[in-house]
Scaffold this motif. Structure first.
Motif, PDB file in Angstrom:
ATOM      1  N   ILE A 145     -13.073 -19.429 -84.011  1.00 19.09           N
ATOM      2  CA  ILE A 145     -13.751 -18.765 -85.121  1.00 19.09           C
ATOM      3  C   ILE A 145     -12.713 -18.338 -86.144  1.00 19.09           C
ATOM      4  N   ASP A 146     -13.178 -18.040 -87.355  1.00 20.02           N
ATOM      5  CA  ASP A 146     -12.312 -17.540 -88.419  1.00 20.02           C
ATOM      6  C   ASP A 146     -12.062 -16.059 -88.152  1.00 20.02           C
ATOM      7  N   LEU A 147     -10.830 -15.721 -87.768  1.00 18.30           N
ATOM      8  CA  LEU A 147     -10.499 -14.346 -87.368  1.00 18.30           C
ATOM      9  C   LEU A 147     -10.641 -13.374 -88.536  1.00 18.30           C
ATOM     10  N   GLY A 148     -10.295 -13.818 -89.745  1.00 14.51           N
ATOM     11  CA  GLY A 148     -10.411 -12.961 -90.925  1.00 14.51           C
ATOM     12  C   GLY A 148     -11.859 -12.552 -91.170  1.00 14.51           C
ATOM     13  N   GLN A 149     -12.756 -13.544 -91.111  1.00 10.62           N
ATOM     14  CA  GLN A 149     -14.190 -13.269 -91.299  1.00 10.62           C
ATOM     15  C   GLN A 149     -14.714 -12.349 -90.198  1.00 10.62           C
ATOM     16  N   TYR A 150     -14.244 -12.601 -88.975  1.00 16.65           N
ATOM     17  CA  TYR A 150     -14.709 -11.802 -87.831  1.00 16.65           C
ATOM     18  C   TYR A 150     -14.306 -10.334 -88.002  1.00 16.65           C
ATOM     19  N   PHE A 151     -13.033 -10.092 -88.334  1.00 18.12           N
ATOM     20  CA  PHE A 151     -12.565  -8.714 -88.507  1.00 18.12           C
ATOM     21  C   PHE A 151     -13.296  -8.014 -89.654  1.00 18.12           C
ATOM     22  N   HIS A 152     -13.529  -8.752 -90.730  1.00 21.80           N
ATOM     23  CA  HIS A 152     -14.226  -8.158 -91.876  1.00 21.80           C
ATOM     24  C   HIS A 152     -15.649  -7.752 -91.482  1.00 21.80           C
ATOM     25  N   SER A 153     -16.350  -8.634 -90.744  1.00 20.84           N
ATOM     26  CA  SER A 153     -17.716  -8.322 -90.299  1.00 20.84           C
ATOM     27  C   SER A 153     -17.711  -7.154 -89.319  1.00 20.84           C
ATOM     28  N   LEU A 154     -16.714  -7.155 -88.428  1.00 21.94           N
ATOM     29  CA  LEU A 154     -16.623  -6.090 -87.424  1.00 21.94           C
ATOM     30  C   LEU A 154     -16.385  -4.736 -88.087  1.00 21.94           C
ATOM     31  N   CYS A 155     -15.451  -4.707 -89.043  1.00 25.48           N
ATOM     32  CA  CYS A 155     -15.143  -3.451 -89.747  1.00 25.48           C
ATOM     33  C   CYS A 155     -16.351  -2.965 -90.553  1.00 25.48           C
ATOM     34  N   SER A 156     -17.041  -3.893 -91.209  1.00 23.86           N
ATOM     35  CA  SER A 156     -18.229  -3.529 -91.992  1.00 23.86           C
ATOM     36  C   SER A 156     -19.307  -2.947 -91.081  1.00 23.86           C
ATOM     37  N   SER A 157     -19.423  -3.555 -89.897  1.00 25.02           N
ATOM     38  CA  SER A 157     -20.404  -3.080 -88.922  1.00 25.02           C
ATOM     39  C   SER A 157     -20.071  -1.666 -88.441  1.00 25.02           C
ATOM     40  N   LEU A 158     -18.783  -1.413 -88.207  1.00 25.62           N
ATOM     41  CA  LEU A 158     -18.347  -0.083 -87.752  1.00 25.62           C
ATOM     42  C   LEU A 158     -18.565   0.976 -88.828  1.00 25.62           C
ATOM     43  N   VAL A 159     -18.275   0.601 -90.082  1.00 29.22           N
ATOM     44  CA  VAL A 159     -18.489   1.523 -91.203  1.00 29.22           C
ATOM     45  C   VAL A 159     -19.967   1.904 -91.286  1.00 29.22           C
ATOM     46  N   SER A 160     -20.829   0.882 -91.112  1.00 23.54           N
ATOM     47  CA  SER A 160     -22.274   1.121 -91.163  1.00 23.54           C
ATOM     48  C   SER A 160     -22.731   1.959 -89.979  1.00 23.54           C
ATOM     49  N   MET A 161     -22.196   1.668 -88.794  1.00 23.67           N
ATOM     50  CA  MET A 161     -22.605   2.357 -87.569  1.00 23.67           C
ATOM     51  C   MET A 161     -22.258   3.847 -87.615  1.00 23.67           C
ATOM     52  N   TYR A 162     -21.056   4.155 -88.132  1.00 27.04           N
ATOM     53  CA  TYR A 162     -20.601   5.544 -88.169  1.00 27.04           C
ATOM     54  C   TYR A 162     -20.932   6.235 -89.504  1.00 27.04           C
ATOM     55  N   LYS A 163     -21.680   5.483 -90.358  1.00 24.57           N
ATOM     56  CA  LYS A 163     -22.097   6.028 -91.655  1.00 24.57           C
ATOM     57  C   LYS A 163     -20.909   6.643 -92.411  1.00 24.57           C
ATOM     58  N   ALA A 164     -19.806   5.893 -92.405  1.00 21.90           N
ATOM     59  CA  ALA A 164     -18.570   6.367 -93.056  1.00 21.90           C
ATOM     60  C   ALA A 164     -18.642   6.076 -94.558  1.00 21.90           C
ATOM     61  N   ALA A 165     -18.308   7.070 -95.362  1.00 24.82           N
ATOM     62  CA  ALA A 165     -18.358   6.918 -96.823  1.00 24.82           C
ATOM     63  C   ALA A 165     -16.942   6.740 -97.364  1.00 24.82           C
ATOM     64  N   GLY A 166     -16.827   5.995 -98.465  1.00 26.68           N
ATOM     65  CA  GLY A 166     -15.545   5.837 -99.147  1.00 26.68           C
ATOM     66  C   GLY A 166     -14.514   5.064 -98.359  1.00 26.68           C
ATOM     67  N   VAL A 167     -14.947   4.155 -97.505  1.00 26.61           N
ATOM     68  CA  VAL A 167     -14.016   3.360 -96.689  1.00 26.61           C
ATOM     69  C   VAL A 167     -13.778   2.020 -97.373  1.00 26.61           C
ATOM     70  N   GLU A 168     -12.508   1.676 -97.542  1.00 24.68           N
ATOM     71  CA  GLU A 168     -12.138   0.390 -98.131  1.00 24.68           C
ATOM     72  C   GLU A 168     -11.456  -0.464 -97.068  1.00 24.68           C
ATOM     73  N   ILE A 169     -11.979  -1.673 -96.857  1.00 22.99           N
ATOM     74  CA  ILE A 169     -11.433  -2.558 -95.823  1.00 22.99           C
ATOM     75  C   ILE A 169     -10.408  -3.503 -96.448  1.00 22.99           C
ATOM     76  N   LYS A 170      -9.223  -3.508 -95.867  1.00 25.02           N
ATOM     77  CA  LYS A 170      -8.185  -4.425 -96.365  1.00 25.02           C
ATOM     78  C   LYS A 170      -7.769  -5.313 -95.206  1.00 25.02           C
TER      79      LYS A 170
END
Length: 207
Positions: free
Chosen positions: A182-207
């Protein structure tokens, strides 16, 4: 073979060729493709390849399908043009070898079908595993909604996020052209976005 107007002539066929046509060797010698029983399609394709070889110094190799006696054969054919020596107006002549690769092609097709079946099965497995994990995530989320203890709720959320991380992998494998990576970059981006959504974190920028 010798090139004719709309056919080719067997000048020096070998015994294997005679056996293929179920003809005595001496009878096949001098026969045309039509007389030997070849179809119009095979003769037309043969003439096309012979004429294309007239101007080429190197041999030409290709696969040719030949229906004969209610069977379909596949041959690996090599054609070499024989340059005319002291024959300026004589028909073109060619050395032709044809190896019967029918069984090999059939085996290749069986392997392709088998691989396709296995790929389909793997896709189905990844899809089902992903769906099962989504059910587990939903159950954990439902359970956490009814719990007041913040520590227990956090533990359930962490468990849910871990299951989600595995579910994402199966989802990527299910959607990917390759079942082995799998594309590791895409996977990490989706995983981080999912975590941000799950924990309802505001003002988080994924790099």
């Amino acid at each position: 073979l010798e090139l004719a107007a709309d056919d080719f002539i067997f000048l020096l066929p070998n015994q294997h060729t005679a056996d293929f046509f179920d003809l005595p060797l001496e009878r096949l010698t001098g026969m045309s493709g039509h007389q030997a029983g070849l179809s119009e399609e095979v003769i037309a394709e043969g003439l096309k390849m012979l004429r294309s070889c007239e101007e080429k110094a190197e041999p030409v190799t290709f696969e040719q399908i030949v229906p004969h006696n209610d069977k379909v054969y596949c041959f690996l054919v090599t054609i070499s043009h024989i340059p005319a020596v002291h024959r300026t107006d004589s028909p073109s002549r060619f050395a032709v070898t044809a190896f019967d690769i029918t069984r090999r092609k059939e085996a290749e097709e069986q392997i392709k079908e088998s691989l396709q079946e296995k790929e389909t099965l793997l896709l189905e497995i990844h899809h089902r595993v992903k769906n099962n994990m989504q059910v587990i995530i939903s159950l954990l989320n439902l359970q956490s909604a009814s719990i007041r203890d913040e520590k227990v709720r956090l533990l359930l959320k962490e468990s849910s996020s871990r299951v989600n991380a595995m579910a994402l992998i199966h989802n990527f494998l299910y959607q990917s052209k390759s079942l082995s990576q799998i594309d590791l970059g895409q996977y990490f981006h989706s995983l981080c976005s999912s975590l941000v959504s799950m924990y309802k974190a505001a003002g988080v920028e994924i790099k």
